[in-house]
Scaffold this motif. Structure first.
Motif, PDB file in Angstrom:
ATOM      1  N   SER A 160       3.472 -11.869  -1.850  1.00 13.78           N
ATOM      2  CA  SER A 160       2.762 -11.512  -0.621  1.00 13.78           C
ATOM      3  C   SER A 160       3.509 -10.423   0.141  1.00 13.78           C
ATOM      4  CB  SER A 160       2.605 -12.753   0.264  1.00 13.78           C
ATOM      5  OG  SER A 160       2.089 -12.392   1.527  1.00 13.78           O
ATOM      6  N   ALA A 161       4.835 -10.542   0.227  1.00 12.04           N
ATOM      7  CA  ALA A 161       5.631  -9.539   0.935  1.00 12.04           C
ATOM      8  C   ALA A 161       5.567  -8.195   0.227  1.00 12.04           C
ATOM      9  CB  ALA A 161       7.078 -10.014   1.056  1.00 12.04           C
ATOM     10  N   VAL A 162       5.571  -8.211  -1.093  1.00 11.70           N
ATOM     11  CA  VAL A 162       5.465  -6.964  -1.857  1.00 11.70           C
ATOM     12  C   VAL A 162       4.108  -6.323  -1.599  1.00 11.70           C
ATOM     13  CG1 VAL A 162       5.445  -5.945  -4.161  1.00 11.70           C
ATOM     14  CG2 VAL A 162       7.079  -7.762  -3.621  1.00 11.70           C
ATOM     15  N   ARG A 163       3.054  -7.151  -1.586  1.00 14.26           N
ATOM     16  CA  ARG A 163       1.718  -6.599  -1.315  1.00 14.26           C
ATOM     17  C   ARG A 163       1.673  -5.942   0.056  1.00 14.26           C
ATOM     18  NH1 ARG A 163       0.162 -11.932  -2.965  1.00 14.26           N
ATOM     19  NH2 ARG A 163      -0.365 -11.969  -5.187  1.00 14.26           N
ATOM     20  N   ARG A 164       2.277  -6.569   1.058  1.00 17.68           N
ATOM     21  CA  ARG A 164       2.253  -6.015   2.411  1.00 17.68           C
ATOM     22  C   ARG A 164       3.037  -4.702   2.471  1.00 17.68           C
ATOM     23  NH1 ARG A 164      -0.019  -9.434   5.927  1.00 17.68           N
ATOM     24  NH2 ARG A 164      -0.208 -11.610   5.295  1.00 17.68           N
ATOM     25  N   TYR A 165       4.128  -4.630   1.746  1.00 17.68           N
ATOM     26  CA  TYR A 165       4.936  -3.409   1.703  1.00 17.68           C
ATOM     27  C   TYR A 165       4.095  -2.251   1.168  1.00 17.68           C
ATOM     28  CZ  TYR A 165       9.190  -0.605   0.776  1.00 17.68           C
ATOM     29  OH  TYR A 165      10.170   0.354   0.761  1.00 17.68           O
ATOM     30  N   VAL A 166       3.386  -2.513   0.091  1.00 16.71           N
ATOM     31  CA  VAL A 166       2.550  -1.477  -0.515  1.00 16.71           C
ATOM     32  C   VAL A 166       1.378  -1.123   0.388  1.00 16.71           C
ATOM     33  CG1 VAL A 166       1.048  -0.939  -2.467  1.00 16.71           C
ATOM     34  CG2 VAL A 166       3.224  -2.106  -2.855  1.00 16.71           C
ATOM     35  N   THR A 167       0.751  -2.130   0.951  1.00 18.47           N
ATOM     36  CA  THR A 167      -0.421  -1.897   1.794  1.00 18.47           C
ATOM     37  C   THR A 167      -0.044  -1.140   3.067  1.00 18.47           C
ATOM     38  OG1 THR A 167      -1.463  -3.905   0.956  1.00 18.47           O
ATOM     39  CG2 THR A 167      -2.326  -2.994   3.005  1.00 18.47           C
ATOM     40  N   ASP A 168       1.064  -1.516   3.676  1.00 24.01           N
ATOM     41  CA  ASP A 168       1.492  -0.829   4.909  1.00 24.01           C
ATOM     42  C   ASP A 168       1.887   0.616   4.633  1.00 24.01           C
ATOM     43  OD1 ASP A 168       1.012  -3.125   6.301  1.00 24.01           O
ATOM     44  OD2 ASP A 168       3.107  -3.714   6.517  1.00 24.01           O
ATOM     45  N   ALA A 169       2.472   0.869   3.460  1.00 22.18           N
ATOM     46  CA  ALA A 169       2.843   2.246   3.107  1.00 22.18           C
ATOM     47  C   ALA A 169       1.617   3.061   2.729  1.00 22.18           C
ATOM     48  CB  ALA A 169       3.847   2.247   1.969  1.00 22.18           C
ATOM     49  N   GLY A 170       0.655   2.445   2.068  1.00 19.85           N
ATOM     50  CA  GLY A 170      -0.560   3.155   1.666  1.00 19.85           C
ATOM     51  C   GLY A 170      -0.230   4.385   0.844  1.00 19.85           C
ATOM     52  N   PRO A 171      -0.850   5.518   1.160  1.00 20.77           N
ATOM     53  CA  PRO A 171      -0.594   6.742   0.385  1.00 20.77           C
ATOM     54  C   PRO A 171       0.806   7.310   0.583  1.00 20.77           C
ATOM     55  CG  PRO A 171      -2.005   7.204   2.276  1.00 20.77           C
ATOM     56  CD  PRO A 171      -1.884   5.711   2.199  1.00 20.77           C
ATOM     57  N   LEU A 172       1.579   6.741   1.497  1.00 22.54           N
ATOM     58  CA  LEU A 172       2.947   7.206   1.736  1.00 22.54           C
ATOM     59  C   LEU A 172       3.960   6.500   0.840  1.00 22.54           C
ATOM     60  CD1 LEU A 172       2.904   7.167   5.648  1.00 22.54           C
ATOM     61  CD2 LEU A 172       2.744   9.192   4.185  1.00 22.54           C
ATOM     62  N   LEU A 173       3.522   5.654  -0.071  1.00 18.28           N
ATOM     63  CA  LEU A 173       4.446   4.814  -0.824  1.00 18.28           C
ATOM     64  C   LEU A 173       5.486   5.621  -1.591  1.00 18.28           C
ATOM     65  CD1 LEU A 173       5.254   1.945  -1.579  1.00 18.28           C
ATOM     66  CD2 LEU A 173       3.688   2.101  -3.540  1.00 18.28           C
TER      67      LEU A 173
END
Length: 467
Positions: A353-366
């Motif tokens: 879940s934390a990994v998903r949030r990291y990716v989602t919050d970064a979005g295209p800036l990942l």
């Protein structure tokens, strides 16, 4: 021996036929001399000229030859034109005077090339090649060629007079240090230091344009150090020199300022598609929240709790003041906000879940966030540095694995708005949005639920919130 482009030779012939003189001038000559050294990348398609012909005469000479002509700068003696792929600007000799309160000159046309060149910003830009004589003539009354060979940035006139005429030239000096690796003459540095406050006369838009070019240069650290050493940074990005007052918590750098410059250099090394203004600004500004959050702990250590939150707000405020586009402001601020989150990853204790949030919050800036976080490791302890990189390798691998399993880059609830309305029998409205957010939170926490389980979860939620 300069390889003058054919379009310049053609234009020179037209001016000569009308009894006028035409010179290739300024940055065009400088870059021609640097061509092949890797120090300049200005294309031949962007050329500057000066002439004894007045603007009306220039228009008559280029009419019928140029593919397009624009006269937006004609009040300043400049005629712009396009011939094929080349963009050219032809300006009447100038002998301007300035009012000392703005950058706006009182335009006066000059009568010779020498008078025109002395009013230019730097000696390396005060060289010219005559194209209308029997043979080409190199004109260099202020030693620009020698300065170019030595990598020295000096002014044709006294720097105090030059910078008083146009304070933006001080920022241009730092930009050329970044772009071309030049070293300013001592008298130039002294004048910049004494006159830094004059930069306040310049509009934010013009300051931003020069600052962006500096950041995107080949040596931005050198340009930034010059800004800070002379005091000019106080009128551009005062948050950067403010970091000189702080010591980072790792005690590995003399201050956060130096650490940030190292992070900038390391971020540049990670660029894959050329200079990236968003990444470079984020690297420079990622720790600007530290001075405001500095605390001395009971054990004597210094902490900067929540500096990423404060720094993101400060970044947004500074970039707005510099009139950057909203999209860039949003992206840089988000990178500053997220740059510290990885340090909670430890040795891989994050849940999916934390990994998903990291990716989602970064979005295209990942990808930029990956580069920023890796660049933020500046410890001299090789073992610790290697451990941090290994941990981030592990996080990236987990992101890759989840991507393959879950279409991670486009996480959405298992039911869309129409399905929510149909299943609950409710019309469009705020309640649909609340239900959607609930399902999204479940999706983030547990991964894909499937339509059947999502429907059951939605009914249970509705029983509590719609009754």
């Amino acid at each position: 021996m300069l390889d003058i482009p054919a379009v310049a030779e053609e234009l020179g012939a037209r001016f000569a036929a009308r009894g006028h003189r035409l010179y290739l001038v300024g940055g065009s000559v400088r870059d021609a001399l640097l061509r092949g050294s890797g120090a300049a990348d200005r294309p031949w398609s962007d050329l500057d000229f000066t002439t004894d012909a007045r603007p009306e005469a220039i228009l008559g000479i280029v009419r019928g030859w140029a593919d397009a002509v624009w006269d937006t700068g004609i009040a300043f003696g400049t005629v712009g034109l396009r011939r094929g792929d080349a963009t050219l600007e032809v300006t009447t000799f100038r002998a301007d005077t300035y009012d000392g309160a703005s950058r706006n000159p009182e335009v006066r046309f000059g009568d010779d090339i020498t008078g025109d060149l002395v009013r230019r910003d730097f000696t390396v830009n005060a060289m010219a090649v005559e194209l209308t004589g029997e043979r080409r003539t190199f004109v260099d009354p202020h030693g620009g060629l020698a300065a170019l060979a030595q990598g020295v940035l000096d002014t044709p006139d006294a720097p105090e007079r030059s910078f008083a005429d146009d304070p933006l030239r001080m920022l241009r000096a730092a930009r050329f240090v970044s772009q071309l690796g030049f070293t300013p003459a001592e008298r130039v540095t002294a004048a910049m230091t004494a006159m830094a406050g004059e930069l306040a006369r310049i509009t934010a838009e013009r300051v931003q344009a020069e600052f962006s070019k500096l950041i995107l240069g080949a040596h931005p650290r050198r340009g930034l150090e010059l800004l800070c050493d002379t005091g000019l940074a106080q009128y551009v990005v005062p948050e950067v020199p403010a970091m000189q007052l702080e010591t980072d918590e790792h005690m590995q750098h003399k201050d956060v300022y130096t650490h940030s410059l190292v992070v900038l250099e390391q971020a540049i090394d990670r660029e894959t598609d050329g200079p990236d203004l968003t990444l470079r600004l984020a690297a420079l500004l990622h720790d600007i929240g530290k001075p405001a959050t500095r605390r001395k702990e009971p054990d004597g250590r210094v902490s900067f709790h929540h500096h990423e939150v404060v720094g993101a707000k400060m970044t947004r405020k500074r970039l707005r003041a510099l009139k950057y586009p909203k999209a860039l402001i949003d992206d840089v601020s988000q990178l500053v906000y997220l740059h510290l989150r990885f340090h909670g990853y430890g040795k891989g204790e994050w849940t999916d879940s934390a990994v998903r949030r990291y990716v989602t919050d970064a979005g295209p800036l990942l990808d930029r966030l990956h580069a920023l976080v890796r660049s933020d490791c500046t410890t001299r302890n090789r073992r610790r540095a290697a451990a941090l990189q290994r941990n981030y390798d592990g996080l990236e691998q987990r992101i890759t694995d989840l991507r393959e399993q879950e279409e991670l880059d486009a996480i959405r609830p298992d039911l869309d708005g129409n399905q929510i309305m149909e299943l609950l029998g409710i019309p469009a409205g705020p309640m649909v949005g609340r239900a959607y957010k609930h399902l999204l939170a479940l999706r983030m926490e547990h991964g894909p639920l499937g339509a059947e389980r999502a429907g059951a979860e939605l009914r249970a939620w509705a029983a509590e919130h719609l009754s």
